[in-house]
Structure formats: C-alpha cells, structure tokens
Motif scaffolding. Structure first.
Motif, PDB file in Angstrom:
ATOM      1  N   SER A  28      32.375  -9.641  50.289  1.00 46.34           N
ATOM      2  CA  SER A  28      32.906  -8.449  50.968  1.00 46.34           C
ATOM      3  C   SER A  28      32.606  -7.175  50.176  1.00 46.34           C
ATOM      4  CB  SER A  28      34.418  -8.571  51.147  1.00 46.34           C
ATOM      5  OG  SER A  28      35.079  -8.468  49.893  1.00 46.34           O
ATOM      6  N   GLN A  29      32.527  -6.079  50.897  1.00 38.24           N
ATOM      7  CA  GLN A  29      32.325  -4.784  50.240  1.00 38.24           C
ATOM      8  C   GLN A  29      33.473  -4.476  49.284  1.00 38.24           C
ATOM      9  OE1 GLN A  29      31.489  -1.624  53.024  1.00 38.24           O
ATOM     10  NE2 GLN A  29      29.764  -2.712  53.946  1.00 38.24           N
ATOM     11  N   GLN A  30      34.700  -4.845  49.694  1.00 38.41           N
ATOM     12  CA  GLN A  30      35.857  -4.555  48.850  1.00 38.41           C
ATOM     13  C   GLN A  30      35.780  -5.276  47.504  1.00 38.41           C
ATOM     14  OE1 GLN A  30      38.215  -2.192  49.402  1.00 38.41           O
ATOM     15  NE2 GLN A  30      38.707  -2.665  47.274  1.00 38.41           N
ATOM     16  N   SER A  31      35.262  -6.505  47.508  1.00 35.25           N
ATOM     17  CA  SER A  31      35.108  -7.235  46.237  1.00 35.25           C
ATOM     18  C   SER A  31      34.200  -6.464  45.290  1.00 35.25           C
ATOM     19  CB  SER A  31      34.523  -8.630  46.497  1.00 35.25           C
ATOM     20  OG  SER A  31      35.409  -9.423  47.239  1.00 35.25           O
ATOM     21  N   LYS A  84      33.537  -3.233  45.410  1.00 35.39           N
ATOM     22  CA  LYS A  84      34.151  -1.956  45.018  1.00 35.39           C
ATOM     23  C   LYS A  84      35.119  -2.157  43.854  1.00 35.39           C
ATOM     24  CE  LYS A  84      36.092   2.326  46.636  1.00 35.39           C
ATOM     25  NZ  LYS A  84      36.499   3.158  47.775  1.00 35.39           N
ATOM     26  N   THR A  85      35.906  -3.220  43.932  1.00 37.95           N
ATOM     27  CA  THR A  85      36.871  -3.506  42.860  1.00 37.95           C
ATOM     28  C   THR A  85      36.157  -3.745  41.526  1.00 37.95           C
ATOM     29  OG1 THR A  85      38.410  -4.481  44.459  1.00 37.95           O
ATOM     30  CG2 THR A  85      38.719  -5.064  42.135  1.00 37.95           C
ATOM     31  N   THR A  94      34.196  -0.500  40.294  1.00 38.91           N
ATOM     32  CA  THR A  94      35.123   0.544  39.837  1.00 38.91           C
ATOM     33  C   THR A  94      35.663   0.226  38.446  1.00 38.91           C
ATOM     34  OG1 THR A  94      35.758   1.060  42.121  1.00 38.91           O
ATOM     35  CG2 THR A  94      37.253   1.797  40.388  1.00 38.91           C
ATOM     36  N   MET A 117      28.597  -0.130  48.191  1.00 36.52           N
ATOM     37  CA  MET A 117      29.707   0.102  47.268  1.00 36.52           C
ATOM     38  C   MET A 117      29.238   0.735  45.958  1.00 36.52           C
ATOM     39  SD  MET A 117      32.536  -0.490  48.696  1.00 36.52           S
ATOM     40  CE  MET A 117      31.778   0.187  50.169  1.00 36.52           C
ATOM     41  N   GLU A 172      29.193   4.363  46.713  1.00 36.06           N
ATOM     42  CA  GLU A 172      30.557   4.891  46.826  1.00 36.06           C
ATOM     43  C   GLU A 172      31.179   5.104  45.449  1.00 36.06           C
ATOM     44  OE1 GLU A 172      34.088   3.247  49.154  1.00 36.06           O
ATOM     45  OE2 GLU A 172      32.558   3.399  50.713  1.00 36.06           O
TER      46      GLU A 172
END
Length: 286
Positions: free
Chosen positions: A64-67, A69-70, A73, A101, A104
C-alpha cells in the motif's frame, strides 16, 4: 551513516539474510480463503503451495501507498539515506506506489535522501541484487556507489525458469487456456525468462529430462564468469530438484556459491508448485 536498504517480500530472501545485512522488509499481501496475510511475515510459502495443489487460487496485492509513506517519512525525519529496491514494475504496482509516496515525502522533506529503484527483476533474481547492495551498504559504500551498482545489476540479471504446470500461469493471466491445456496434455515444459521486467516465453521442452540440460545451455549462452558471482536458484516447494540443478551447475561451471530459496508466497501464488528458477548476472559487476 550507512545507507539503509529496503526491499519487498517478492525478493524471496530468508530471514537470515534480512538479519545478517540489516535489510528492511515491506510485505506484499496474499489473499487465501477470504483472509489476508503478509507475505513472508504471517504466511509461509508451503501453505500456499499446499492450497494450490488442492485447487485453490490465492491472489496477491501490492504494497500500500500508506506503508511506503510511513517508512519513507521515518527515514526522512532522521535524514537517513534509504534505497528501496523494488519488484519489477511490469509485474506489480508496488514500484509505482513507492514512487508516488517518495515524491510526497520529498515535498515535505526536500533534502530527504530517499531513492526508489525499479529492479525489473523478480524472486531470487531480485533477491540477489538486494543481497549484493546490502553487502555494499554494510561495508559503508556511498549512496552514489550503491545506486550505480544497483542500476548495473538490474540491467544484467538473467532469469531462466520453468513451471511444473502451465495451469498456474494461465490462472495468473500469463498464458492462454489452450496453451495450458495442450502443455499439460503433451507434458510440455516451458522455459521462460524476464526481459524488460516482463515474463517472456523462450522455449518449450518435451519431457523434464531435457529441461535442466537446456537451462544450463542457456546459462552458458547468456552468462560469463560464473565462478566469481553468486548464482541463485528458487523453487516452488521442490528443494530436491533445486539441489539437483545446483549440483549440475557446480559440476559444469565450477561455481563456488549458490543460494537456494523457496519461491515466496506472493510470486508462488502465480507460478505454482514445482517452479524451478535460475538467476545469474550475464556479466558480473567489477
């Protein structure tokens, strides 16, 4: 500060490799019996192969994109150099998710040394690149040296592989239903390779006895200097045949180092049990 290496689970490396070289893992998702599992974390390949032998059809989904991003970051905040070596963009949307990501995170942390490389490789071909780059990182190589070496290896990694049953590739959309039916009927064993990150059929061999000899011939035609590189073999729950191929390679080419691993749950969901894959550099990186 050493460069940190990130890989996804489609590299089919063992936990020992992750631990020894301090490689960070982000798992793809495997779907089986209406449940979701993290590849290489909450499910093992044997479970997938047994399910496929029973006629089940596991599915997979990208990271996932969220993985990303975390993870990105957390490294950006520390200004820690990170190189993510990704499964071929032609086989999964994971690379693209990472690139989105990456941008971002860099918008928020403009100086973040976060890099994403499409290996155009899969399974242990991908894994061998990750291993070599992680070794460089552990030895303190610079970010520039790591990116240069990774880029070279992605352009020179050969994949020569075969599947035991074309039906699995048909389910994954890799061959037609007719080809799968005829192949099974005539006991035809396909030899495939990866070109530009895509799976490409090379040849069809009648009968399994000729198969390994032809794979070695292709290795000889496509590669050089095997004694000075690590060769990879991955298998779909068939370690006996993998070791047989390894023995033939050592005898023919005098290879010193061969890594054998099982094809992981994510890749194995598409290739099926009985897959045998061979990986090497066509020209080792000096």
């Amino acid at each position: 500060m050493n460069v940190k290496i990130l890989t996804d689970s489609a590299s089919d490396l063992s936990k020992e490799h992750y631990n020894e070289y301090d490689i960070e893992l982000v798992p793809l998702t495997v779907h089986l019996d209406e449940k979701e599992y993290e590849d290489a974390v909450t499910i093992n390949p044997k479970t997938i192969y047994d399910a496929m032998r029973e006629g089940k059809s596991p599915k997979t989904s990208q990271v996932s994109q969220q993985s990303f991003k975390t993870i990105f970051t957390s490294y950006a905040k520390e200004n820690q150099p990170l190189v993510y070596l990704a499964l071929s963009s032609e086989l999964s949307g994971t690379y693209q998710a990472a690139k989105i990501m990456q941008q971002e995170v860099i918008d928020e942390y403009p100086d973040a040394p976060i890099h994403v490389i499409d290996t155009k490789c899969a399974s242990l071909g991908y894994g061998l690149i990750v291993l070599q780059i992680a070794k460089l990182a552990k030895e303190g190589a610079s970010l520039e040296e790591i990116i240069e070496s990774a880029t070279y290896q992605t352009q020179h990694m050969e994949h020569i592989f075969t599947v035991d049953d074309l039906e699995y590739l048909y389910r994954g959309g890799r061959v037609s239903k007719t080809a799968a039916f005829v192949g099974s009927l005539l006991k035809i064993k396909p030899i495939l390779h990866v070109e530009g990150g895509k799976l490409i059929p090379l040849e069809k061999i009648r009968g399994s006895k000729k198969l390994f000899n032809r794979m070695l011939e292709l290795m000889d035609e496509r590669g050089t200097d095997f004694k000075n590189q690590t060769i990879g073999i991955s298998h779909g729950d068939d370690v006996e045949r993998a070791e047989q191929l390894a023995s033939m390679i050592k005898e023919r080419f005098g290879v010193q180092e061969i890594v054998i691993e099982m094809v992981g749950s994510a890749i194995g969901s598409h290739s099926g049990p009985g897959t045998i894959a061979l990986f090497f550099l066509d020209k080792p990186h000096n």
